[in-house]
Design a protein around this motif. Structure first.
Motif, short mmCIF file in Angstrom:
data_model
loop_
_atom_site.label_atom_id
_atom_site.label_comp_id
_atom_site.label_asym_id
_atom_site.label_seq_id
_atom_site.Cartn_x
_atom_site.Cartn_y
_atom_site.Cartn_z
N UNK A 290 1.03 -1.29 -0.01
CA UNK A 290 0.00 0.00 0.00
C UNK A 290 1.01 1.06 -0.03
N UNK A 291 1.10 2.09 -1.19
CA UNK A 291 1.96 3.30 -1.34
C UNK A 291 1.14 4.38 -1.17
N UNK A 292 1.15 5.34 0.03
CA UNK A 292 0.56 6.57 0.01
C UNK A 292 1.27 7.68 -0.87
N UNK A 293 0.64 8.32 -1.55
CA UNK A 293 1.34 9.50 -2.21
C UNK A 293 0.74 10.60 -1.90
N UNK A 294 1.45 11.85 -1.90
CA UNK A 294 0.76 13.08 -1.04
C UNK A 294 1.14 14.16 -1.99
N UNK A 295 0.86 15.63 -1.43
CA UNK A 295 1.21 16.73 -2.07
C UNK A 295 2.42 16.99 -2.73
N UNK A 296 3.59 16.27 -2.27
CA UNK A 296 4.95 16.75 -2.50
C UNK A 296 4.87 15.72 -3.97
N UNK A 297 4.07 14.70 -4.09
CA UNK A 297 4.12 14.02 -5.38
C UNK A 297 3.43 14.44 -6.60
N UNK A 298 2.69 15.72 -6.30
CA UNK A 298 1.77 16.24 -7.20
C UNK A 298 2.72 16.89 -8.47
N UNK A 299 2.60 16.19 -9.63
CA UNK A 299 3.53 16.97 -10.69
C UNK A 299 2.84 17.60 -11.68
#
Length: 333
Positions: A290-299
């Motif tokens: 389960x991999x959480x992605x967040x605001x820092x990953x927004x491209x």
């Protein structure tokens, strides 16, 4: 402490690092509380000793990034700053060597953030991966690139892409046309990505040969999906029962990726999203990540990351406020 100096003799890289009207330098100034003054190939750095050192490391990272031929954008600067602060410079530069797929136009698809890199590695080494995060983090796009690459390398025999057909505040039953024309808008983003990766003619050819299948989630019931790369997109709009049904479709030789954004649930009143519940239930099983992605990953545009942060803070604050009946507010999902 007196200002230090950072010097670069590569004029093109220097311009890329500084950004238009020194916009990248202003981002670094705000993040590290330093003052940067650019004069030709020299940037004077005023600030504490520690801040000056970190700033030089950030500029070095961005220079190496620019000299590799990669564009230096706002998200690149943000990630370089985080890499230096967190001590992950090596992982940041590893992104330069990572390649997932090359499109028909010759564009190389690669992860742009450390979170995306973790996501890609999880897909490579697990049979089932949940990618959960806000809009613009590349959850579906990268998973589809991995799927196309697996098909091209004959690691799987077909790609199956599916989404729940849930109305986002609009009733499609009144639209003209048959069932296929009514659900097509839900599946259009999947077609768009495939067209970019393979070209429209190749996509049509693969679909005719049933090497690529795109269908609503309801069409998955009763099937066993073997030797396939299976992607469930917009899984926040799948109910608990639908998610359970879907996860049990996986067969031998298959890989499955489930993507969703818990902040954008379009299910009707009384229906709960099964995404987070299912991810929590199976997270301890081997071969599942389960991999959480967040605001820092927004491209996407930098404004998207700020919007994501603003909504998250609002929802966290609102969750603390009591309702008139004394209970707490519950957001969708």
């Amino acid at each position: 402490m007196p200002p230090s100096q950072w010097v670069i003799t590569d004029n093109q890289a220097s311009l890329a690092v500084a950004g238009r009207r020194d916009e990248h330098l202003k981002v670094i100034e705000e993040a590290l509380d330093v003052k940067l003054t650019a004069r030709g190939d020299i940037i004077a750095i005023a600030g504490t000793e520690g801040a000056q050192k970190k700033t030089q490391e950030i500029l070095d990272l961005l220079t190496e990034w620019a000299q590799s031929g990669q564009p230096v954008r706002r998200d690149t600067v943000d990630n370089a700053i985080l890499a230096v602060i967190e001590g992950t410079q090596r992982q940041f530069l590893h992104l330069l060597t990572e390649s997932i797929f090359t499109t028909t136009q010759g564009r190389v698809i690669r992860p742009k953030t450390l979170g995306q890199q973790t996501y890609i590695e999880a897909i490579r080494h697990n049979l089932l991966v949940f990618g959960i995060g806000p809009a613009g983090t590349g959850k579906t796009y990268l998973a589809m690139a991995m799927a196309v690459q697996a098909l091209k390398q004959h690691e799987v025999e077909r790609i199956i892409l599916t989404r729940p057909a849930v109305e986002a505040g609009e009733k499609l039953g009144f639209l003209p046309g048959d069932l296929e024309s009514k659900v097509d808008p839900y599946l259009r983003p999947l077609y768009d990505a495939l067209f970019e990766f393979l070209g429209p003619e190749a996509v049509d050819r693969y679909r005719e040969k049933q090497l690529i299948e795109i269908a609503p989630l309801a069409y998955m019931r009763g099937r066993t999906l073997s030797n396939s790369f299976i992607i469930l997109d917009e899984a926040q709009n799948a109910t608990y029962e639908q998610i359970k049904m879907f996860l049990t479709r996986i067969g031998y030789g298959s890989k499955m990726v489930v993507t969703g954004d818990q902040t954008q649930v379009d299910l009707g009143r009384g229906q709960r999203s099964g995404l987070r519940v299912a991810a929590d239930i199976v997270s301890g099983i081997g071969g599942i990540a389960v991999i959480p992605l967040g605001a820092r990953d927004v491209v996407r545009h930098p404004l998207v990351a700020h919007i994501v942060d603003a909504f998250q803070q609002h929802e966290e604050k609102e969750a603390e406020l009591p309702r008139p009946d004394g209970r707490r507010w519950q957001h969708p999902g």
